[in-house]
Design an enzyme around this catalytic site. Structure first.
Site, PDB file in Angstrom:
ATOM      1  CG  LEU A  96      -1.905  -1.142   1.339  1.00 38.22           C
ATOM      2  CD1 LEU A  96      -2.632  -1.088   2.683  1.00 38.22           C
ATOM      3  CD2 LEU A  96      -2.907  -1.090   0.192  1.00 38.22           C
ATOM      4  CG  HIS A 100       5.163 -11.493   7.768  1.00 39.53           C
ATOM      5  ND1 HIS A 100       5.223 -11.332   6.397  1.00 39.53           N
ATOM      6  CD2 HIS A 100       6.341 -12.047   8.131  1.00 39.53           C
ATOM      7  CE1 HIS A 100       6.382 -11.759   5.961  1.00 39.53           C
ATOM      8  NE2 HIS A 100       7.085 -12.201   6.990  1.00 39.53           N
ATOM      9  CD  GLU A 106       6.085   5.114   7.461  1.00 37.09           C
ATOM     10  OE1 GLU A 106       4.880   5.062   7.781  1.00 37.09           O
ATOM     11  OE2 GLU A 106       6.995   5.326   8.288  1.00 37.09           O
TER      12      GLU A 106
HETATM   13  C1  GRF Z   1      -0.871 -16.013   5.386  1.00 36.07           C
HETATM   14  O1  GRF Z   1       0.180 -16.892   5.656  1.00 36.07           O
HETATM   15  C2  GRF Z   1      -0.540 -14.632   5.841  1.00 36.07           C
HETATM   16  O2  GRF Z   1       0.228 -14.603   6.993  1.00 36.07           O
HETATM   17  C3  GRF Z   1       0.245 -14.070   4.689  1.00 36.07           C
HETATM   18  O3  GRF Z   1      -0.389 -14.580   3.547  1.00 36.07           O
HETATM   19  C4  GRF Z   1      -1.044 -15.801   3.875  1.00 36.07           C
HETATM   20  C5  GRF Z   1      -2.488 -15.638   3.516  1.00 36.07           C
HETATM   21  O4  GRF Z   1      -3.202 -16.832   3.710  1.00 36.07           O
HETATM   22  N1  GRF Z   1       0.294 -12.627   4.731  1.00 36.07           N
HETATM   23  P1  GRF Z   1      -4.782 -16.825   3.636  1.00 36.07           P
HETATM   24  O5  GRF Z   1      -5.152 -16.255   2.257  1.00 36.07           O
HETATM   25  O6  GRF Z   1      -5.303 -15.970   4.730  1.00 36.07           O
HETATM   26  O7  GRF Z   1      -5.198 -18.249   3.753  1.00 36.07           O
END
Ligand code: GRF
Length: 209
Positions: free
Chosen positions: A94, A110, A143
């Protein structure tokens, strides 16, 4: 009052479903008012449709610029009177001006213990680095990439016979607990950001416990 949340996703949508389930069970005082994707065939969009949650898709590759793409999403968010945004596997960075429209109101998840292993394939990075413990992090979006103030982290032990997939799958199980927990904390507790720290006020409770 139930907080109006938007989910931004690009894929599977399991974190979206975990958040939705927690809200439906009354564990988070919020509801998902919009699901927005940049990927037309994202499985998460289909799930939103199944659940009759209003969903929108704005493919980025037909847009002349990041700003033009984001302007459409921002208009949709404003139209739905969205208060909080949860990024759930949204594979677009973003812009600063987008983030500035929702200061300290955008969350991301994450699959590593940040600040270790930001960016792509964090589970593989963790395995290749040889860490014995990894996990997931829910953080406020600023950011920087994957470096905003941390709200909740949950840990996962790395096994000797783990593959990136087996590790990712165990981390995902923790993600599904961490994301609702983090959003609930932010919506129900008093908190502030001090430097890099999210500090909860008047509460003995520690995030992640
Ligand atoms: C997850 O592992 C999340 O931590 C990362 O991307 C993946 C998304 O998985 N940012 P989902 O689409 O929520 O199943």
């Amino acid at each position: 009052m139930s907080t109006r949340v938007a989910i931004l996703l690009s894929g599977r949508g399991s974190n979206f479903l975990a958040l939705h389930g927690a809200m439906e069970r009354g564990e988070v005082p919020a509801h998902i008012a919009r699901v927005i994707s940049n990927v037309p065939d994202a499985a998460g969009l289909a799930r939103a449709h199944d659940l009759r949650i209003p969903s929108l898709c704005y493919p980025h590759r037909f847009e002349p610029s990041r700003e033009a793409h984001e302007a459409k999403i921002l208009a949709a968010l404003a139209d739905a009177e969205i208060e909080w945004i949860c990024l759930a596997g949204y594979m677009r960075k973003l812009s600063e001006s987008f983030i500035a429209r929702y200061p300290q109101r955008i969350l991301n998840i994450h699959p590593s213990l940040l600040p270790a292993f930001p960016g792509l394939e964090p589970q593989r990075q963790a395995l290749e680095h040889g860490v014995k413990v990894t996990g997931c992090t829910v953080h406020l979006v600023d950011e920087t990439l994957d470096q905003g103030p941390i709200v909740v982290q949950r840990t996962v032990a790395v096994k000797d016979d783990d593959t990136a997939d087996s590790l990712a799958s165990r981390i995902l199980g923790e993600e599904h607990k961490a994301y609702p927990e983090a959003l609930n904390l932010l919506l129900t507790e008093r908190w502030e950001v001090r430097g890099r720290r999210v500090v909860f006020l008047h509460s003995g409770r520690l995030p992640g416990t």
